[in-house]
Write an enzyme that holds these catalytic residues in place. Structure first.
Site, PDB file in Angstrom:
ATOM      1  N   CYS A 189      -0.995  -9.115  22.316  1.00  0.00           N
ATOM      2  CA  CYS A 189      -1.845  -8.601  20.929  1.00  0.00           C
ATOM      3  C   CYS A 189      -1.422  -9.553  19.919  1.00  0.00           C
ATOM      4  O   CYS A 189      -0.225  -9.631  19.396  1.00  0.00           O
ATOM      5  CB  CYS A 189      -1.651  -7.244  20.712  1.00  0.00           C
ATOM      6  SG  CYS A 189      -2.231  -6.708  19.072  1.00  0.00           S
ATOM      7  N   CYS A 239       0.175  -7.291  16.869  1.00  0.00           N
ATOM      8  CA  CYS A 239       1.305  -6.828  17.228  1.00  0.00           C
ATOM      9  C   CYS A 239       2.142  -7.896  17.428  1.00  0.00           C
ATOM     10  O   CYS A 239       3.411  -7.509  17.196  1.00  0.00           O
ATOM     11  CB  CYS A 239       1.236  -6.017  18.423  1.00  0.00           C
ATOM     12  SG  CYS A 239       0.336  -4.484  18.380  1.00  0.00           S
ATOM     13  N   HIS A 269       0.891  -1.276   0.189  1.00  0.00           N
ATOM     14  CA  HIS A 269      -0.123   0.055   0.112  1.00  0.00           C
ATOM     15  C   HIS A 269       0.813   1.022   0.046  1.00  0.00           C
ATOM     16  O   HIS A 269       2.084   1.064  -0.002  1.00  0.00           O
ATOM     17  CB  HIS A 269      -0.999   0.059   1.008  1.00  0.00           C
ATOM     18  CG  HIS A 269      -0.260  -0.112   2.501  1.00  0.00           C
ATOM     19  ND1 HIS A 269       0.618   0.891   3.014  1.00  0.00           N
ATOM     20  CD2 HIS A 269      -0.519  -1.027   3.629  1.00  0.00           C
ATOM     21  CE1 HIS A 269       0.784   0.540   4.286  1.00  0.00           C
ATOM     22  NE2 HIS A 269       0.261  -0.486   4.613  1.00  0.00           N
ATOM     23  N   LYS A 313      -6.320  -1.937   7.047  1.00  0.00           N
ATOM     24  CA  LYS A 313      -7.233  -2.694   6.399  1.00  0.00           C
ATOM     25  C   LYS A 313      -8.623  -2.244   7.360  1.00  0.00           C
ATOM     26  O   LYS A 313      -9.598  -2.023   6.865  1.00  0.00           O
ATOM     27  CB  LYS A 313      -7.131  -4.151   6.470  1.00  0.00           C
ATOM     28  CG  LYS A 313      -6.464  -4.450   5.117  1.00  0.00           C
ATOM     29  CD  LYS A 313      -6.768  -6.132   5.032  1.00  0.00           C
ATOM     30  CE  LYS A 313      -5.432  -7.119   5.783  1.00  0.00           C
ATOM     31  NZ  LYS A 313      -5.443  -8.189   5.421  1.00  0.00           N
ATOM     32  N   CYS A 365      -5.475  -3.272  22.847  1.00  0.00           N
ATOM     33  CA  CYS A 365      -4.256  -3.067  22.105  1.00  0.00           C
ATOM     34  C   CYS A 365      -4.063  -1.634  21.864  1.00  0.00           C
ATOM     35  O   CYS A 365      -5.034  -1.061  21.125  1.00  0.00           O
ATOM     36  CB  CYS A 365      -3.802  -3.946  20.921  1.00  0.00           C
ATOM     37  SG  CYS A 365      -2.524  -3.313  19.964  1.00  0.00           S
ATOM     38  N   HIS A 406       4.084   1.474   2.349  1.00  0.00           N
ATOM     39  CA  HIS A 406       5.157   0.658   2.092  1.00  0.00           C
ATOM     40  C   HIS A 406       5.707   1.454   0.874  1.00  0.00           C
ATOM     41  O   HIS A 406       6.962   1.610   0.720  1.00  0.00           O
ATOM     42  CB  HIS A 406       4.568  -0.572   1.458  1.00  0.00           C
ATOM     43  CG  HIS A 406       4.040  -1.497   2.498  1.00  0.00           C
ATOM     44  ND1 HIS A 406       2.526  -2.226   2.071  1.00  0.00           N
ATOM     45  CD2 HIS A 406       4.308  -2.008   3.576  1.00  0.00           C
ATOM     46  CE1 HIS A 406       2.209  -2.619   3.081  1.00  0.00           C
ATOM     47  NE2 HIS A 406       2.981  -2.945   3.862  1.00  0.00           N
ATOM     48  N   LYS A 441      -3.804   6.366  10.123  1.00  0.00           N
ATOM     49  CA  LYS A 441      -2.661   5.651   9.414  1.00  0.00           C
ATOM     50  C   LYS A 441      -3.293   4.548   8.442  1.00  0.00           C
ATOM     51  O   LYS A 441      -4.469   4.167   9.089  1.00  0.00           O
ATOM     52  CB  LYS A 441      -1.838   4.905  10.753  1.00  0.00           C
ATOM     53  CG  LYS A 441      -0.984   4.153   9.960  1.00  0.00           C
ATOM     54  CD  LYS A 441      -0.036   3.197  10.859  1.00  0.00           C
ATOM     55  CE  LYS A 441       1.181   2.432  10.441  1.00  0.00           C
ATOM     56  NZ  LYS A 441       1.738   1.232  10.857  1.00  0.00           N
ATOM     57  N   HIS A 465      -3.904  -1.444  17.789  1.00  0.00           N
ATOM     58  CA  HIS A 465      -4.972  -2.144  16.813  1.00  0.00           C
ATOM     59  C   HIS A 465      -6.405  -2.105  17.865  1.00  0.00           C
ATOM     60  O   HIS A 465      -7.284  -2.085  17.092  1.00  0.00           O
ATOM     61  CB  HIS A 465      -4.805  -3.654  17.027  1.00  0.00           C
ATOM     62  CG  HIS A 465      -3.736  -3.829  16.059  1.00  0.00           C
ATOM     63  ND1 HIS A 465      -2.403  -3.918  16.628  1.00  0.00           N
ATOM     64  CD2 HIS A 465      -3.404  -3.826  14.705  1.00  0.00           C
ATOM     65  CE1 HIS A 465      -1.780  -4.229  15.640  1.00  0.00           C
ATOM     66  NE2 HIS A 465      -2.111  -4.281  14.413  1.00  0.00           N
TER      67      HIS A 465
HETATM   68 ZN   LIG Z   1      -1.835  -4.691  18.440  1.00  0.00          ZN
END
Ligand SMILES: [Zn+2]
Length: 499
Positions: free
Chosen positions: A126, A129, A18, A297, A144, A21, A294, A147
């Site tokens: 997590c 992670c 994406h 998905k 988390c 990257h 950020k 996330h």
């Molecule tokens: Zn996480």
């Protein structure tokens, strides 16, 4: 010849490439190209991170083996980098044999040094992670922080890397290597993490199958950090080709701000433990946000860089990525910003300059480019542009480097407007002005080539210059007076049609 070994992070294959990257990879490519222009022997590495629980789970869900799963995703990265004109010299996949033998060697070296020990770990973990969190790091008690989803309670026997022993050694190393991390405010973040106290981290799992077994205890599989970070040395021969390793290491890392702890604290400690010199440097980038968040998905804001090439052209996209955001800070991607950059810097400045120069040379100089004047009023601007561009690439600040190069374009356009050669009769006065403008364009083509290589090659050829712009060497190729005159100048179609 000096060696310059540059790496991007390796990208986890749980997602397709994406914009995030692409951002780091384009910065790395431009830096690698800049150092090649300087005549350095460059080795530019990127690759994919392919082990771990998330891949194991994703493969199971897709009804495939983890190897089949990663074999399907890794080529998407290789193809994306080809389309983005990334000049990487190597692409490492962590499922390759050269990587596995190097990881085993690194683990064994740290184990033999007494810095890896068996212990029991219990904590909140997590899965996304692959990281344990303490209560004060979690959001709302059990979410988390990255996330924002519930963590799981795990208890297991792990090998631990005794990072807690490395605080003094790391602080001493950084004190002896000022400027190792740029920009400076990111260095302060890393030092703050070290001064804040270091916790041992787990380096193995028995619950995991998809990974590299510990050489002294194969019930355990290496997880995340020893596997992923080691790519930077295994790719250049650590564990498989000592001579090659010593040719390239220590290297320089481009990383994102979210992985400072792992790259600037864990990684040098692991290397010090194994008796290996820490990296030569780190350049820490911010995030390229989309709509202030950020890309992920779960946020549904993933931008495919290949779609942007279709929209605005390869070099339009590369230029935007490099020029828009000060490296080290967060940027916010918008289509409006992309189009505005394209129109102002590429269509109106660079594209317009080449077009008007080629037009006037065609009409007033018979299509043959005159030589520049040694005492041209543009010579001083050219020297300033070379110095400022060089300084900024050296500091890993592509946006400043391009601004310095574009200053030369703006100065040349202003020079043409002041002299109005299109209104004058053919003769020595017009020739003098056009020779200066052609020389300015020649220099710009060299200095901008790390950012927009295809465009600069086109400019080079339209000026009638032989060979390849990326084979020029600085500083000689950007000293005023290099355009020889007597070459056929071609107008061609617009470099950057306005959007
Ligand atoms: Zn996480």
């Amino acid at each position: 010849m000096s060696n310059y070994f540059l790496t991007t992070p390796i990208y986890y294959v749980n997602a397709k490439p994406h914009l995030g990257h692409a951002y780091t990879t384009i910065v790395g490519d431009a830096l690698a190209r800049w150092h090649r222009l300087l005549g350095e022997d460059v080795h530019f590495l990127t690759g994919t991170d392919e082990h771990g629980l998330k891949i194991q789970q994703a493969a199971e869900a897709a009804g495939r083996t983890p190897q089949e799963f990663t074999d399907a995703i890794a080529p998407l990265f290789q193809q994306a980098w080809q389309r983005l004109n990334i000049s990487n010299d190597d692409f490492i996949r962590t499922t390759e044999e050269r990587h596995k033998v190097g990881v085993a060697k690194l683990l064994q070296a740290c184990y033999d040094a007494g810095d890896i020990e068996l212990d029991v770990y219990a904590g909140k973990y997590c899965v996304a992670c692959e990281e344990y969190y303490t209560d004060d790091e979690l959001l709302d008690g059990d979410l988390c922080p990255i996330h924002k989803r519930p963590v799981e309670y795990f208890e297991e026997e792990n090998y631990f890397f005794r990072l807690s022993r490395f605080q003094d050694r790391l602080l001493r190393w950084y004190a002896e290597h000022p400027g190792a991390i740029v920009p400076e405010f990111r260095a302060n973040e890393a030092l703050g993490l070290i001064r804040g106290g270091l916790r041992d981290f787990s380096v193995s799992r028995t619950s995991l199958q998809w990974g590299i077994p510990l050489p002294w205890d194969p019930r355990h599989v290496a997880y995340v950090w020893f596997d992923a970070l080691a790519n930077y040395i295994t790719a250049v021969g650590y564990g498989s080709d000592d001579e090659r390793f010593h040719t390239w290491w220590p290297g320089r890392h481009l990383i994102g701000k979210d992985i400072i702890r792992h790259h600037c604290v864990y990684w040098p400690a692991m290397l010090l433990s194994a008796g290996i010199e820490p990296p030569a440097g780190w350049a820490v980038g911010g995030w390229l946000l989309v709509g202030g968040e950020k890309m992920s998905k779960t946020s549904g804001n993933v931008v495919n860089p290949l779609d942007l090439i279709d929209d605005i052209g390869l070099d339009g996209f590369r230029y935007y990525v490099l020029a828009e955001t000060p490296y080290g800070h967060d940027g916010d991607f918008t289509y409006e910003g992309l189009t505005a950059r394209y129109n102002s810097d590429l269509a109106n400045n660079l594209g317009n300059l080449l077009s008007r120069v080629a037009t006037v040379v065609g009409k007033q100089c018979g299509g043959i480019g005159p030589a520049p004047r040694a005492d041209s009023p543009l010579a001083e601007a050219a020297a300033e542009a070379l110095a400022a561009t060089t300084e900024a690439w050296g500091a890993v600040q592509p946006h400043r480097a391009l601004d310095a190069t574009w200053h030369m374009i703006r100065a040349t356009n202003a020079y043409l407007e002041a002299n109005e050669p299109w209104k004058a009769s053919p003769g020595p006065d017009v020739d003098a002005v056009m020779g200066d403008a052609l020389e300015a364009l020649r220099m710009v083509a060299v200095l901008a080539s790390p950012a927009i290589p295809d465009t600069c090659q086109t400019v080079w050829e339209r000026l009638g210059l032989p060979g390849r712009v990326d084979e020029q060497r600085l500083p000689a190729a950007a000293v005023w007076g290099g355009y020889p005159g007597g070459l056929t100048v071609t107008k061609g179609s617009p470099l950057f049609p306005r959007r």
